[in-house]
Design a protein around this motif. Structure first.
Motif, PDB file in Angstrom:
ATOM      1  N   ILE A  64      31.657  -5.632  66.414  1.00  0.00           N
ATOM      2  CA  ILE A  64      31.682  -5.884  64.881  1.00  0.00           C
ATOM      3  C   ILE A  64      33.205  -5.418  64.328  1.00  0.00           C
ATOM      4  CG2 ILE A  64      30.962  -6.014  62.319  1.00  0.00           C
ATOM      5  CD1 ILE A  64      28.097  -5.770  63.480  1.00  0.00           C
ATOM      6  N   ASP A  65      34.058  -6.631  63.838  1.00  0.00           N
ATOM      7  CA  ASP A  65      35.465  -6.119  63.131  1.00  0.00           C
ATOM      8  C   ASP A  65      35.349  -5.601  61.862  1.00  0.00           C
ATOM      9  OD1 ASP A  65      35.517  -8.347  61.772  1.00  0.00           O
ATOM     10  OD2 ASP A  65      36.709  -9.168  63.094  1.00  0.00           O
ATOM     11  N   ASN A  66      36.562  -5.433  61.371  1.00  0.00           N
ATOM     12  CA  ASN A  66      36.749  -4.816  60.020  1.00  0.00           C
ATOM     13  C   ASN A  66      36.420  -5.965  58.915  1.00  0.00           C
ATOM     14  OD1 ASN A  66      38.760  -6.234  60.525  1.00  0.00           O
ATOM     15  ND2 ASN A  66      40.623  -4.396  60.250  1.00  0.00           N
ATOM     16  N   GLU A  67      36.434  -7.060  59.405  1.00  0.00           N
ATOM     17  CA  GLU A  67      36.153  -8.286  58.572  1.00  0.00           C
ATOM     18  C   GLU A  67      34.653  -8.757  58.537  1.00  0.00           C
ATOM     19  OE1 GLU A  67      38.721 -11.400  60.112  1.00  0.00           O
ATOM     20  OE2 GLU A  67      40.676 -10.432  59.344  1.00  0.00           O
ATOM     21  N   GLY A  82      42.819 -17.060  80.505  1.00  0.00           N
ATOM     22  CA  GLY A  82      42.928 -17.050  81.986  1.00  0.00           C
ATOM     23  C   GLY A  82      42.605 -15.596  82.369  1.00  0.00           C
ATOM     24  N   HIS A  83      42.114 -14.874  81.386  1.00  0.00           N
ATOM     25  CA  HIS A  83      41.448 -13.486  81.820  1.00  0.00           C
ATOM     26  C   HIS A  83      40.136 -13.195  81.366  1.00  0.00           C
ATOM     27  CE1 HIS A  83      45.786 -12.003  82.119  1.00  0.00           C
ATOM     28  NE2 HIS A  83      46.124 -12.513  81.287  1.00  0.00           N
ATOM     29  N   PRO A  84      39.416 -13.120  82.295  1.00  0.00           N
ATOM     30  CA  PRO A  84      37.981 -13.036  82.256  1.00  0.00           C
ATOM     31  C   PRO A  84      37.710 -11.680  81.362  1.00  0.00           C
ATOM     32  CG  PRO A  84      38.449 -12.336  84.506  1.00  0.00           C
ATOM     33  CD  PRO A  84      39.591 -12.918  83.781  1.00  0.00           C
ATOM     34  N   ILE A  85      36.630 -11.867  80.374  1.00  0.00           N
ATOM     35  CA  ILE A  85      36.398 -10.679  79.388  1.00  0.00           C
ATOM     36  C   ILE A  85      35.374  -9.751  79.958  1.00  0.00           C
ATOM     37  CG2 ILE A  85      35.809 -10.171  77.259  1.00  0.00           C
ATOM     38  CD1 ILE A  85      38.627 -11.578  77.504  1.00  0.00           C
ATOM     39  N   SER A  86      35.418  -8.365  80.016  1.00  0.00           N
ATOM     40  CA  SER A  86      34.415  -7.767  80.919  1.00  0.00           C
ATOM     41  C   SER A  86      33.881  -6.513  79.566  1.00  0.00           C
ATOM     42  CB  SER A  86      34.871  -6.616  81.772  1.00  0.00           C
ATOM     43  OG  SER A  86      36.115  -6.158  81.329  1.00  0.00           O
ATOM     44  N   GLY A  87      34.343  -6.355  78.605  1.00  0.00           N
ATOM     45  CA  GLY A  87      33.891  -5.539  77.466  1.00  0.00           C
ATOM     46  C   GLY A  87      34.395  -5.626  76.188  1.00  0.00           C
ATOM     47  N   LEU A  88      33.939  -5.002  75.258  1.00  0.00           N
ATOM     48  CA  LEU A  88      34.442  -4.820  73.656  1.00  0.00           C
ATOM     49  C   LEU A  88      34.338  -3.625  73.247  1.00  0.00           C
ATOM     50  CD1 LEU A  88      32.792  -8.441  72.133  1.00  0.00           C
ATOM     51  CD2 LEU A  88      35.352  -8.097  73.317  1.00  0.00           C
ATOM     52  N   PHE A  89      35.427  -3.378  72.320  1.00  0.00           N
ATOM     53  CA  PHE A  89      35.433  -2.081  71.548  1.00  0.00           C
ATOM     54  C   PHE A  89      36.217  -2.411  70.229  1.00  0.00           C
ATOM     55  CE2 PHE A  89      38.037   1.397  70.339  1.00  0.00           C
ATOM     56  CZ  PHE A  89      36.729   2.593  69.767  1.00  0.00           C
ATOM     57  N   THR A  90      35.330  -1.791  69.157  1.00  0.00           N
ATOM     58  CA  THR A  90      36.046  -1.703  68.033  1.00  0.00           C
ATOM     59  C   THR A  90      36.379  -0.202  67.314  1.00  0.00           C
ATOM     60  OG1 THR A  90      33.915  -1.938  66.846  1.00  0.00           O
ATOM     61  CG2 THR A  90      35.144  -4.052  66.879  1.00  0.00           C
ATOM     62  N   SER A  91      37.666  -0.065  67.049  1.00  0.00           N
ATOM     63  CA  SER A  91      37.967   1.361  66.132  1.00  0.00           C
ATOM     64  C   SER A  91      37.302   1.316  65.048  1.00  0.00           C
ATOM     65  CB  SER A  91      39.460   1.493  66.180  1.00  0.00           C
ATOM     66  OG  SER A  91      40.030   0.584  65.203  1.00  0.00           O
ATOM     67  N   ARG A  92      37.287   2.645  64.488  1.00  0.00           N
ATOM     68  CA  ARG A  92      36.834   2.963  63.196  1.00  0.00           C
ATOM     69  C   ARG A  92      37.522   2.286  61.879  1.00  0.00           C
ATOM     70  NH1 ARG A  92      36.924   8.353  64.965  1.00  0.00           N
ATOM     71  NH2 ARG A  92      38.902   8.970  63.888  1.00  0.00           N
ATOM     72  N   ARG A  93      38.660   1.804  62.403  1.00  0.00           N
ATOM     73  CA  ARG A  93      39.522   1.022  61.170  1.00  0.00           C
ATOM     74  C   ARG A  93      39.136  -0.550  61.519  1.00  0.00           C
ATOM     75  NH1 ARG A  93      45.685   2.689  62.564  1.00  0.00           N
ATOM     76  NH2 ARG A  93      44.612   2.404  64.867  1.00  0.00           N
ATOM     77  N   GLY A  94      38.222  -0.803  62.471  1.00  0.00           N
ATOM     78  CA  GLY A  94      37.737  -2.060  62.815  1.00  0.00           C
ATOM     79  C   GLY A  94      38.833  -3.112  63.558  1.00  0.00           C
ATOM     80  N   GLU A  95      39.747  -2.240  64.266  1.00  0.00           N
ATOM     81  CA  GLU A  95      40.498  -3.187  65.153  1.00  0.00           C
ATOM     82  C   GLU A  95      39.528  -3.290  66.514  1.00  0.00           C
ATOM     83  OE1 GLU A  95      44.999  -1.068  64.616  1.00  0.00           O
ATOM     84  OE2 GLU A  95      43.390  -0.313  66.107  1.00  0.00           O
TER      85      GLU A  95
END
Length: 283
Positions: A192-195, A225-238
């Protein structure tokens, strides 16, 4: 048996790889003050617990700290609750509702119910300590659970084979699937992002759910062209996106900026990201 003591707040928990596959728990005791910049991490107290201390198995799949201070650990051979001194193990023998001991996801909702995902589906541990199955009869079509994440409103999102479910106050609010715009129904990572938008991976594809609508951003500027393997959100929501063999991508506006750690050979698969209390990103 002595009563369980919740873990003290101000405790930092980390996972460390052992032999490349198995994981052990490490406990770093920290004061309520910031870490001294003049000390190395080796100067702080660190303890490790493995199976001889009561952990059911070393391949840890999920970790969550609940509002009462307990740490819950999901392994391939059961669910463990840790109070800072000892483990209490829940498995399909003493907790039949689990059905499978391969725990894949753990999250607490705003009502203090604990949602536990495994290879057989979803289980909820109610505030009174009872466990019940949560599946088709409750409107959940998901089979093997991949990940669970809590939202700011106390609701939870559950991903897995069969789609993505939004659970609010213990009831399925909505289930998203291919018909809603996902590339496939093998839903994995969530962030979940900062928005307040929810980002989702669907077996190599990247999607965003905003205002109830699913967008496919797999070909967004910088990601094509880049297969996605994972996600991460920083405390700032990046939002940071991990890609197999292509490093990391940081979302800037509606674009994704590629980033590769200095000194890391190209093509290495990045498995996880951690943000420390100073805002540094560890890969």
């Amino acid at each position: 048996m002595r009563s369980m003591r919740p873990i003290a707040r101000g405790t930092a928990w980390r996972r460390f790889a052992a032999s490349g596959v198995s994981l052990c728990l490490a406990f770093v005791s920290l004061s309520v003050h910031a870490l001294s910049p003049g000390k190395s991490i080796s100067q702080f107290a660190m303890d490790t617990w493995q199976t001889d201390a009561g952990l059911p198995e070393l391949a840890i799949q999920a970790i969550a700290e609940t509002s009462d201070g307990y740490l819950w650990i999901g392994t391939q051979e059961g669910l463990a609750r840790f109070d800072g001194a000892q483990f209490t193990v829940f498995d399909h023998v003493n907790t039949p509702a689990l059905q499978s001991d391969f725990i894949t996801a753990i999250v607490e909702d705003g009502d203090r119910s604990l949602w536990i995902g495994n290879e057989r589906g979803l289980v909820v541990r109610h505030p009174d300590g009872t466990f019940t199955r949560f599946g088709k009869e409750q409107g959940l079509p998901l089979q093997r659970i991949a990940m669970a994440i809590g939202d700011s409103d106390g609701s939870v999102w559950i991903s897995g084979r069969g789609g993505l479910a939004h659970i609010v106050h213990g009831k399925v609010e909505r289930v998203f699937g291919v018909a809603d715009g996902f590339a496939n129904d093998f839903i994995g990572y969530l962030a979940i992002d900062n928005e307040g938008a929810l980002w989702v991976t669907a077996r190599g594809y990247l999607h965003r759910i905003k205002n109830g609508k699913v967008e496919n951003l797999s070909n967004a500027d910088g990601l094509k062209g880049h297969p996605i393997s994972g996600l991460f959100t920083s405390r700032r929501g990046e939002l940071w996106v991990m890609s197999n063999g292509a490093g990391l991508f940081r979302r800037t506006g509606e674009k994704f900026e590629p980033w590769w750690p200095n000194g890391v050979p190209e093509g290495v698969h990045i498995r996880d990201i951690l943000e420390d209390r100073d805002g540094n990103i560890w890969v």
